[in-house]
Design a protein around this motif. Sequence first.
Motif, PDB file in Angstrom:
ATOM      1  N   THR A 124      65.650   6.721  76.257  1.00 19.16           N
ATOM      2  CA  THR A 124      65.066   5.607  75.533  1.00 19.16           C
ATOM      3  C   THR A 124      66.091   4.487  75.355  1.00 19.16           C
ATOM      4  OG1 THR A 124      65.627   6.648  73.417  1.00 19.16           O
ATOM      5  CG2 THR A 124      63.406   7.036  74.283  1.00 19.16           C
ATOM      6  N   ARG A 180      64.648   7.895  66.907  1.00 17.48           N
ATOM      7  CA  ARG A 180      63.514   7.546  67.758  1.00 17.48           C
ATOM      8  C   ARG A 180      62.282   8.402  67.440  1.00 17.48           C
ATOM      9  NH1 ARG A 180      64.572   2.495  69.198  1.00 17.48           N
ATOM     10  NH2 ARG A 180      66.758   2.297  69.821  1.00 17.48           N
ATOM     11  N   GLU A 238      59.054   6.971  69.163  1.00 13.02           N
ATOM     12  CA  GLU A 238      59.049   7.327  70.581  1.00 13.02           C
ATOM     13  C   GLU A 238      58.773   8.815  70.770  1.00 13.02           C
ATOM     14  OE1 GLU A 238      61.672   3.681  70.115  1.00 13.02           O
ATOM     15  OE2 GLU A 238      61.206   5.498  68.976  1.00 13.02           O
ATOM     16  N   LEU A 244      55.197   9.624  70.681  1.00 15.69           N
ATOM     17  CA  LEU A 244      54.488   9.216  71.891  1.00 15.69           C
ATOM     18  C   LEU A 244      54.678  10.200  73.042  1.00 15.69           C
ATOM     19  CD1 LEU A 244      55.276   5.383  71.935  1.00 15.69           C
ATOM     20  CD2 LEU A 244      53.035   6.434  71.542  1.00 15.69           C
ATOM     21  N   ILE A 245      55.870  10.793  73.141  1.00 15.16           N
ATOM     22  CA  ILE A 245      56.184  11.605  74.324  1.00 15.16           C
ATOM     23  C   ILE A 245      56.028  13.098  74.106  1.00 15.16           C
ATOM     24  CG2 ILE A 245      57.844   9.850  75.088  1.00 15.16           C
ATOM     25  CD1 ILE A 245      60.083  11.896  74.351  1.00 15.16           C
ATOM     26  N   LEU A 291      52.628   3.812  79.041  1.00 20.01           N
ATOM     27  CA  LEU A 291      53.210   3.507  77.735  1.00 20.01           C
ATOM     28  C   LEU A 291      54.294   2.446  77.855  1.00 20.01           C
ATOM     29  CD1 LEU A 291      53.532   7.124  76.270  1.00 20.01           C
ATOM     30  CD2 LEU A 291      51.937   5.348  75.501  1.00 20.01           C
ATOM     31  N   GLU A 318      54.723  -0.010  74.507  1.00 18.94           N
ATOM     32  CA  GLU A 318      54.780   0.963  73.420  1.00 18.94           C
ATOM     33  C   GLU A 318      56.038   1.825  73.484  1.00 18.94           C
ATOM     34  OE1 GLU A 318      51.091   3.086  72.525  1.00 18.94           O
ATOM     35  OE2 GLU A 318      50.086   1.842  74.013  1.00 18.94           O
ATOM     36  N   LEU A 319      56.603   1.955  74.662  1.00 23.27           N
ATOM     37  CA  LEU A 319      57.762   2.825  74.867  1.00 23.27           C
ATOM     38  C   LEU A 319      58.791   2.105  75.721  1.00 23.27           C
ATOM     39  CD1 LEU A 319      59.049   5.714  74.672  1.00 23.27           C
ATOM     40  CD2 LEU A 319      57.856   6.238  76.820  1.00 23.27           C
ATOM     41  N   ALA A 341      61.774   3.031  77.838  1.00 20.91           N
ATOM     42  CA  ALA A 341      62.451   4.189  78.433  1.00 20.91           C
ATOM     43  C   ALA A 341      62.704   3.895  79.903  1.00 20.91           C
ATOM     44  CB  ALA A 341      61.614   5.450  78.281  1.00 20.91           C
TER      45      ALA A 341
END
Length: 321
Positions: free
Chosen positions: A159, A196, A199, A202-203, A282, A287-288, A290
């Motif tokens: 990230t 994070r 994040e 989300l993952i 994403l 939104e992310l 990475a």
Amino acid sequence: MPSEFQLIQQFFQREQAEQPAEGVLLGIGDDCALLQIPAGKQLAVSVDTLVADVHFPRDADPELIAERALRTNLSDLAAMGADPLWFTLALTLPEANEDWLRSFSRGLFKCARAYGIALVGGDTTSGPLSITIQVMGATQPQHTLRRDGANIGDFVLVTNFVGDGAAALAAIQNTQQFTDEHTDYLQQRFYRPTPRLAESALIRELASSALDISDGLVADLQHICDASDLGAVIDVENLPLSPALKSLNNDAQAYQWALSGGDDYELCFTVQPEKMADIAMLIAQGELQATVIGEMIAGGKVICEYEGEPFKLAKTGYQHF
């Protein structure tokens, strides 16, 4: 001089009592806290100690010291895909300095409120300055992020940016000069690293393994390799570097910091090829943040390559002893 119990009452118990937290049946003030874990969740627990002049300068602003201490511990919850619940605090103090404690308490609770985590107990004692924080969070059993789930062919991602932690330390110690703007940015990255957690949420249904980068990318990715009985290759040219690091115009130094400097508190995670479309979506939607930096391979070691050629590391990561 105030007693231990007066210090706890003045700077920690009173403020926490004003903001009762979910799941806390009995908080600060008794021999133990009584806590109710959310139904159907697992409890994730982590503890770390920060020592003055090892993990932070002893003469730093106490408010920033408190933020750094709690934020770095929250990063461990993010690494597991856990939502923050509660924490405990053990303070070893050379003296009962009320001004220092007032500032420390202010930073601690500002951070705790920002991330929705409640102080439920702790201890104070006399000695060289050190801070021990234990964090507790809740995970969904089927979506807990661990180190042992990677597979051959999984992509390796990180990230945000890597290398800022080491660059920040160089700026604080005046061993590397940056512009005022970049120095301010790096100071924030050192004292107020972002756990994070967003994040991670989300993952956690997409990643096959994960951890946070505290001792250095290579050293920490090696933990995933060891747990998953695999190796990994990092494509050094793909490492995401912040504008502060790019401003050095010294790629060799920037890459060394990014690979082995540590103190970044970013997530390093692996994703199976068939789930990369979801990750890419994403990222594309903003939104992310990475970056793919490599992949998992057979073997047992992390290999670093720059444009297909071996890249030599000056060191692999932070050594605690």
